[in-house]
Design a protein around this motif. Structure first.
Motif, mmCIF file in Angstrom:
data_model
loop_
_atom_site.group_PDB
_atom_site.id
_atom_site.type_symbol
_atom_site.label_atom_id
_atom_site.label_comp_id
_atom_site.label_asym_id
_atom_site.label_seq_id
_atom_site.Cartn_x
_atom_site.Cartn_y
_atom_site.Cartn_z
ATOM 1 N N ALA A 70 0.842 -1.208 0.000
ATOM 2 C CA ALA A 70 0.000 0.000 0.000
ATOM 3 C C ALA A 70 0.874 1.254 0.000
ATOM 4 O O ALA A 70 0.640 2.184 -0.786
ATOM 5 C CB ALA A 70 -0.939 -0.006 1.207
ATOM 6 N N ILE A 71 1.881 1.271 0.853
ATOM 7 C CA ILE A 71 2.780 2.428 0.929
ATOM 8 C C ILE A 71 3.483 2.632 -0.407
ATOM 9 O O ILE A 71 3.557 3.756 -0.922
ATOM 10 C CB ILE A 71 3.803 2.251 2.079
ATOM 11 N N GLU A 72 3.979 1.558 -0.972
ATOM 12 C CA GLU A 72 4.653 1.627 -2.285
ATOM 13 C C GLU A 72 3.700 2.179 -3.355
ATOM 14 O O GLU A 72 4.084 3.036 -4.157
ATOM 15 C CB GLU A 72 5.130 0.224 -2.671
ATOM 16 N N ASN A 73 2.461 1.705 -3.347
ATOM 17 C CA ASN A 73 1.475 2.187 -4.323
ATOM 18 C C ASN A 73 1.152 3.665 -4.128
ATOM 19 O O ASN A 73 0.997 4.408 -5.095
ATOM 20 C CB ASN A 73 0.200 1.347 -4.254
ATOM 21 N N TYR A 74 1.046 4.101 -2.877
ATOM 22 C CA TYR A 74 0.777 5.519 -2.623
ATOM 23 C C TYR A 74 1.938 6.383 -3.121
ATOM 24 O O TYR A 74 1.727 7.428 -3.740
ATOM 25 C CB TYR A 74 0.501 5.784 -1.143
ATOM 26 N N TYR A 75 3.170 5.945 -2.865
ATOM 27 C CA TYR A 75 4.323 6.711 -3.349
ATOM 28 C C TYR A 75 4.343 6.763 -4.872
ATOM 29 O O TYR A 75 4.681 7.789 -5.465
ATOM 30 C CB TYR A 75 5.640 6.137 -2.819
ATOM 31 N N LYS A 76 3.973 5.666 -5.518
ATOM 32 C CA LYS A 76 3.909 5.637 -6.984
ATOM 33 C C LYS A 76 2.891 6.672 -7.474
ATOM 34 O O LYS A 76 3.166 7.451 -8.383
ATOM 35 C CB LYS A 76 3.543 4.238 -7.472
ATOM 36 N N ASP A 77 1.710 6.682 -6.845
ATOM 37 C CA ASP A 77 0.674 7.645 -7.235
ATOM 38 C C ASP A 77 1.141 9.081 -7.008
ATOM 39 O O ASP A 77 0.890 9.959 -7.842
ATOM 40 C CB ASP A 77 -0.622 7.387 -6.471
ATOM 41 N N ILE A 78 1.810 9.320 -5.897
ATOM 42 C CA ILE A 78 2.312 10.663 -5.596
ATOM 43 C C ILE A 78 3.288 11.118 -6.679
ATOM 44 O O ILE A 78 3.310 12.296 -7.048
ATOM 45 C CB ILE A 78 2.963 10.695 -4.187
ATOM 46 N N SER A 79 4.082 10.178 -7.210
ATOM 47 C CA SER A 79 5.051 10.550 -8.250
ATOM 48 C C SER A 79 4.375 10.875 -9.584
ATOM 49 O O SER A 79 4.946 11.588 -10.405
ATOM 50 C CB SER A 79 6.078 9.423 -8.442
ATOM 51 N N ILE A 80 3.158 10.390 -9.784
ATOM 52 C CA ILE A 80 2.429 10.609 -11.040
ATOM 53 C C ILE A 80 1.486 11.809 -10.946
ATOM 54 O O ILE A 80 1.393 12.622 -11.869
ATOM 55 C CB ILE A 80 1.618 9.344 -11.409
ATOM 56 N N ILE A 81 0.803 11.929 -9.834
ATOM 57 C CA ILE A 81 -0.238 12.953 -9.654
ATOM 58 C C ILE A 81 0.396 14.319 -9.433
ATOM 59 O O ILE A 81 1.308 14.465 -8.607
ATOM 60 C CB ILE A 81 -1.167 12.559 -8.482
ATOM 61 N N ASN A 140 0.034 11.465 1.235
ATOM 62 C CA ASN A 140 1.139 11.487 2.206
ATOM 63 C C ASN A 140 0.634 11.306 3.624
ATOM 64 O O ASN A 140 1.281 10.642 4.439
ATOM 65 C CB ASN A 140 1.945 12.784 2.075
ATOM 66 N N ARG A 141 -0.534 11.850 3.929
ATOM 67 C CA ARG A 141 -1.098 11.688 5.278
ATOM 68 C C ARG A 141 -1.542 10.252 5.510
ATOM 69 O O ARG A 141 -1.324 9.689 6.582
ATOM 70 C CB ARG A 141 -2.275 12.667 5.477
ATOM 71 N N ILE A 142 -2.140 9.622 4.508
ATOM 72 C CA ILE A 142 -2.536 8.220 4.640
ATOM 73 C C ILE A 142 -1.297 7.350 4.866
ATOM 74 O O ILE A 142 -1.317 6.428 5.692
ATOM 75 C CB ILE A 142 -3.351 7.755 3.410
ATOM 76 N N ILE A 143 -0.209 7.653 4.169
ATOM 77 C CA ILE A 143 1.035 6.895 4.338
ATOM 78 C C ILE A 143 1.489 6.912 5.798
ATOM 79 O O ILE A 143 1.985 5.903 6.305
ATOM 80 C CB ILE A 143 2.141 7.434 3.402
ATOM 81 N N LEU A 144 1.314 8.039 6.483
ATOM 82 C CA LEU A 144 1.715 8.110 7.901
ATOM 83 C C LEU A 144 0.982 7.049 8.724
ATOM 84 O O LEU A 144 1.591 6.402 9.593
ATOM 85 C CB LEU A 144 1.445 9.501 8.468
ATOM 86 N N ASP A 145 -0.305 6.861 8.461
ATOM 87 C CA ASP A 145 -1.059 5.821 9.179
ATOM 88 C C ASP A 145 -0.543 4.431 8.798
ATOM 89 O O ASP A 145 -0.404 3.555 9.664
ATOM 90 C CB ASP A 145 -2.546 5.897 8.847
ATOM 91 N N GLU A 146 -0.274 4.233 7.513
ATOM 92 C CA GLU A 146 0.195 2.914 7.064
ATOM 93 C C GLU A 146 1.531 2.574 7.722
ATOM 94 O O GLU A 146 1.785 1.419 8.066
ATOM 95 C CB GLU A 146 0.314 2.859 5.537
#
Length: 177
Positions: free
Chosen positions: A134-145, A155-161
């Motif tokens: 999940a964290i890896e996928n969020y970082y991937k999305d952050i790099s695209i969006i 980034n805030r959701i990643i903190l919970d993960e």
């Protein structure tokens, strides 16, 4: 979403203490909405996490109250993530139905995405892996969006993960020697 709403769903010790950003977007963007569908209800998604962790709790012996509490409270945090993602997807012009995007070739979510496992250790290790993905996928999305509001949300959701990673690691150390 108001701070009171977030507070109702936040679980002390099971999510970061950082505040959640306001849910907003620069404008409609179906491509971004489609990217977020995988995080929302794709193979390694918030929806998969919720159902997997709840199953692990439902199938748990009464002697493991600590694990039960952990799985339930992490599930509640993941449900909040689902709500945040659903609202973001809607703002982007998407429809947050229960299907993935590239991870499932656009197929609807199904119970085959859940790792049921046959032991506490196999379950905890799978849960830890799910959080890392999940964290890896969020970082991937952050790099695209290229929308700063969505980046802040992810980034805030990643903190919970990351809190969940720590909890699962601790549980593995305790129960999987």
């Amino acid at each position: 979403m108001s701070d009171a709403h977030y507070g109702m769903h936040k679980r002390k010790g099971y999510s970061s203490d950082e505040p959640y950003p306001e849910i907003k977007v620069l404008g409609k963007n179906k491509y971004y909405a489609e990217l977020l569908m995988d995080d929302y209800s794709g193979v390694a998604s918030e929806f998969t996490s919720v159902t997997q962790y709840l199953y692990h709790d439902f199938d748990l012996d009464e002697n493991y109250r600590e694990l039960s509490e952990m799985w339930i409270n992490i599930s509640i945090t993941e449900m909040l993530h689902m709500e945040i993602l659903a609202k973001t997807i809607r703002l982007l012009g998407g429809n947050p139905i229960y299907r993935g995007s590239s991870s499932s070739c656009g197929a609807y979510w199904n119970g085959g995405f859940v790792f049921y496992g046959d032991s506490i250790c196999s379950r905890l290790k799978s849960d830890l892996h799910l959080e890392y993905v999940a964290i890896e996928n969020y970082y991937k999305d952050i790099s695209i969006i290229e929308d700063p509001y969505i980046k802040a949300i992810l980034n805030r959701i990643i903190l919970d993960e990351k809190v969940h990673v720590g909890l699962f690691k601790k549980a593995i150390e305790k129960y999987c020697k």
